[in-house]
Every structure is written in C-alpha cells, then in structure tokens.
Design a protein around this motif. Structure first.
Motif, PDB file in Angstrom:
ATOM      1  N   ASP A 157       0.802  -1.227   0.000  1.00 43.06           N
ATOM      2  CA  ASP A 157       0.000   0.000   0.000  1.00 43.06           C
ATOM      3  C   ASP A 157       0.835   1.278   0.000  1.00 43.06           C
ATOM      4  N   ARG A 158       2.124   1.142  -0.265  1.00 45.59           N
ATOM      5  CA  ARG A 158       3.011   2.312  -0.256  1.00 45.59           C
ATOM      6  C   ARG A 158       4.314   1.976  -0.970  1.00 45.59           C
ATOM      7  N   VAL A 174       8.057   7.218   3.119  1.00 47.77           N
ATOM      8  CA  VAL A 174       7.134   6.428   2.314  1.00 47.77           C
ATOM      9  C   VAL A 174       6.240   7.350   1.483  1.00 47.77           C
ATOM     10  N   ARG A 183       2.464   7.171  -0.136  1.00 52.67           N
ATOM     11  CA  ARG A 183       1.218   6.369  -0.106  1.00 52.67           C
ATOM     12  C   ARG A 183       0.521   6.435  -1.421  1.00 52.67           C
TER      13      ARG A 183
END
Length: 124
Positions: free
Chosen positions: A96-97, A122, A124
């Motif tokens: 998811d990132r 990170v 997203r």
C-alpha cells in the motif's frame, strides 16, 4: 516526473531577506547573524531554512518523511543561489506504499557545497 531509482532531480532557489524574516517569525530562530547584515549587506540564512530545499521532492511527491539527516558545510547568505540535486537511491514498492531513500547535495553559485545529507520515508 515519475520517480525511479537513479533519478536525479535538480532545482534552485535564491533566498531573500523576506524569506529570512518570515522563517525567523515562524521558527523563533533569532540569532544575531540572521538579523544583522554583514559589510556586504547580507545575513546568514537559518540552516533549517536552507534544509527546506531537499525536502521539496517530498512535497512534490507526497513523501511522508521518517528519517532526515543534514550536514551543514558552510553558511548560506541572502542573495546566494543554491542549486539542490536530489538522487533517488532506492524505491521499494510495497502493498500500500512505496519506500523511498534519497541523498542530496546543495551547492552555491560558486559551486561550493553548502549542505548534504539524505532522507527516507514512504509514499502512499
């Protein structure tokens, strides 16, 4: 620009007295060297104001920073043109990132290095 490992992003900025005054009000960093002009009419830019240059890639690409390291090598003055070069050292796609690690170098108009370091975070 689509980020990829090895990508180099370069941008520049010339800091003004107005930038220093605004940052002084926001940060409370009121060191005399930031407020009193030298014999050439310049003041020293706050280090963390200079450090906003490499964080631009984060803002441009929605990076949530987790780690940042800055090494301040020489002073930056109002009127100096600072060229910042950010290198994407690692991109790791996750569910998811995307994890990102980048290094950077900032040089003044005389090609003297003023700041270097890295950041990781990170997207997203």
């Amino acid at each position: 620009m689509t980020l990829h490992e090895g990508a180099i992003i370069t941008f520049e900025r010339t800091f003004t007295m107005e930038d220093v005054e605004l940052f002084t009000r926001i940060s409370g960093d009121e060191g005399k060297h930031h407020l009193t002009p030298d014999e050439q009419g310049r003041v020293v830019i706050q280090g963390l104001l200079t450090a906003t240059l490499p964080t631009k890639i984060g803002g441009d690409n929605n990076v949530l920073a987790r780690t940042m390291e800055f090494e301040f090598l020489r002073p930056v003055f109002t009127g100096d043109k600072i060229i910042c070069e950010v290198t994407v050292d690692k991109l790791e796609r996750q569910t998811d990132r995307t994890a990102i690690t980048s290094s950077f170098r900032c040089r003044n108009q005389k090609d003297r290095e003023v700041l270097k370091g890295y950041f990781a975070g990170v997207i997203r």
